[in-house]
Design a protein around this motif. Structure first.
Motif, PDB file in Angstrom:
ATOM      1  N   LEU A   1      45.485  59.354  59.691  1.00 15.62           N
ATOM      2  CA  LEU A   1      45.002  58.728  58.611  1.00 15.62           C
ATOM      3  C   LEU A   1      43.300  58.640  58.276  1.00 15.62           C
TER       4      LEU A   1
ATOM      5  N   VAL B   1      52.801  59.254  56.286  1.00 10.60           N
ATOM      6  CA  VAL B   1      52.826  58.228  55.686  1.00 10.60           C
ATOM      7  C   VAL B   1      54.464  57.682  55.486  1.00 10.60           C
TER       8      VAL B   1
ATOM      9  N   GLU C   1      48.879  56.104  63.610  1.00  8.00           N
ATOM     10  CA  GLU C   1      48.279  55.974  61.946  1.00  8.00           C
ATOM     11  C   GLU C   1      46.808  56.409  62.175  1.00  8.00           C
TER      12      GLU C   1
ATOM     13  N   PHE D   1      48.924  53.002  51.282  1.00  9.49           N
ATOM     14  CA  PHE D   1      49.651  54.110  51.641  1.00  9.49           C
ATOM     15  C   PHE D   1      50.055  54.943  50.113  1.00  9.49           C
ATOM     16  N   THR D   2      50.381  53.937  49.176  1.00  8.39           N
ATOM     17  CA  THR D   2      50.452  54.839  47.851  1.00  8.39           C
ATOM     18  C   THR D   2      49.043  55.744  47.386  1.00  8.39           C
TER      19      THR D   2
ATOM     20  N   ARG E   1      55.917  54.228  56.974  1.00  8.41           N
ATOM     21  CA  ARG E   1      56.664  53.210  56.110  1.00  8.41           C
ATOM     22  C   ARG E   1      58.163  53.028  56.944  1.00  8.41           C
TER      23      ARG E   1
ATOM     24  N   GLU F   1      48.830  47.758  54.180  1.00  6.86           N
ATOM     25  CA  GLU F   1      48.853  48.841  54.383  1.00  6.86           C
ATOM     26  C   GLU F   1      49.926  49.892  53.291  1.00  6.86           C
ATOM     27  N   GLU F   2      50.918  49.062  52.935  1.00 11.68           N
ATOM     28  CA  GLU F   2      51.958  49.595  52.155  1.00 11.68           C
ATOM     29  C   GLU F   2      51.343  49.849  51.072  1.00 11.68           C
TER      30      GLU F   2
ATOM     31  N   PHE G   1      47.139  56.951  49.245  1.00 12.09           N
ATOM     32  CA  PHE G   1      47.095  58.151  50.393  1.00 12.09           C
ATOM     33  C   PHE G   1      47.916  59.242  49.945  1.00 12.09           C
ATOM     34  N   GLU G   2      49.270  58.874  49.370  1.00 15.41           N
ATOM     35  CA  GLU G   2      50.102  59.893  48.969  1.00 15.41           C
ATOM     36  C   GLU G   2      49.613  60.573  47.861  1.00 15.41           C
TER      37      GLU G   2
END
Length: 301
Positions: free
Chosen positions: A291, A231, A287, A217-218, A235, A213-214, A220-221
């Motif tokens: 998301l 996000v 989440e 997330f990048t 984190r 997921e980390e 998504f950002e």
């Protein structure tokens, strides 16, 4: 601290730059899930940029077989890649690994050797032994322009949460069997060992999920700037869970020394497991609520 761990820490502290043996080298960190145990592990690797792809090479490095990460991606091609960035800090990226074959593999192999003639000498023993060094293309996740793929990612998130709940249930049930003094279920010969295995399986699965997921997330950002606050919260929650996971794994590790055979110790494990997962359902729900709509996937009811 072993050699790889020192490289990993230096890489993360210096935006992907490492000195010594790797001075000036293009490095990436690969986090894969062990194909045998399910435990995530991170490995430094050299890479070569090829358009939008990052090429990594399964050089055996004086070993009789390709590195462990290569066998892991054969079992599960999804991994987390860490790279230095223009922002001045290493970032994780979700990626999909594709093993190259035939002419494409040979072209990329020759491209790598032409950029670094010493590489052929270093890795060429496998080539000479008719065991071609694996060449793997890493495709970083991009959430732009493919709604159907995004919906599939959303569905996968829901399935991962469902699987984690099932693993948690199995871990709790294994502890409860020790507390009740029940006989070990087939095919487990030892109740305490079975409890330890279920607890570690849950820990590894949760850690692997959060690491993947980390990287997601990048993406998504980048694609959904309005989701940066959500996000950022997720984190932070991952960091809290990671600290609790480390403490719980250390306690479960005592099982090998005879810790959980005693119901009192099993009670302690159960209490620590409950502490670990406090707020986990709320985390999952937050989440999914924030998301999934961006991916075109409705949150589960």
């Amino acid at each position: 601290m072993d050699f790889d761990q020192r490289v990993i820490e230096e890489f993360r502290a210096n935006n992907g730059h490492v000195g010594g043996t790797f001075e000036g080298a293009s490095l990436v960190l690969l986090t894969t899930v062990d194909a045998r145990t399910g435990k995530p592990h991170t490995t430094p690797a050299g890479y070569l940029r090829d358009g939008d792809r990052h090429l990594v090479f399964g050089s055996p490095a004086r070993r009789p077989r390709p590195p462990d990460w290569y066998h892991d991606i054969l079992a599960d091609p999804h991994l987390t890649v860490e790279l230095g960035t223009e922002e001045g800090a290493v970032k994780p990226f979700a990626a999909r690994a594709v093993v190259l074959e035939g002419e494409e593999r040979d072209r990329c192999w020759e491209l790598r050797c032409s950029r670094d003639p010493g590489f052929r000498a270093h890795a060429g023993q496998a080539e000479q032994a008719e065991r071609p060094v694996p060449v793997v293309a890493l495709h970083l996740l991009d959430l732009a322009g493919n709604p159907e793929r995004n919906r599939m990612i959303g569905q996968q998130l829901i399935l991962h949460h469902r699987d984690l709940r099932a693993e948690l249930h199995r871990a709790r049930a294994a502890i409860d069997r020790v507390l009740a003094g029940e006989p070990a279920p087939e095919p487990e010969a030892d109740l305490a060992a079975g409890m330890r295995r279920h607890c570690l399986t849950f820990c590894y699965a949760l850690r692997a999920h959060h690491l993947q997921e980390e990287g997601t997330f990048t993406a998504f950002e980048k694609q959904f700037p309005h989701l940066v606050p959500a996000v950022t919260r997720l984190r932070r929650e991952h960091a809290v869970v990671e600290r609790a996971l480390a403490e719980f794994e250390a306690l479960v590790g005592g099982a090998a020394e005879g810790l959980p055979g005693d119901p009192a110790d099993a009670e302690k494990l159960r209490a620590e497991l409950d502490r670990l997962v406090t707020g986990l359902e709320e985390h999952f729900a937050y989440e999914e609520r924030h998301l999934l709509p961006a991916l075109g996937t409705p949150p589960p009811s």
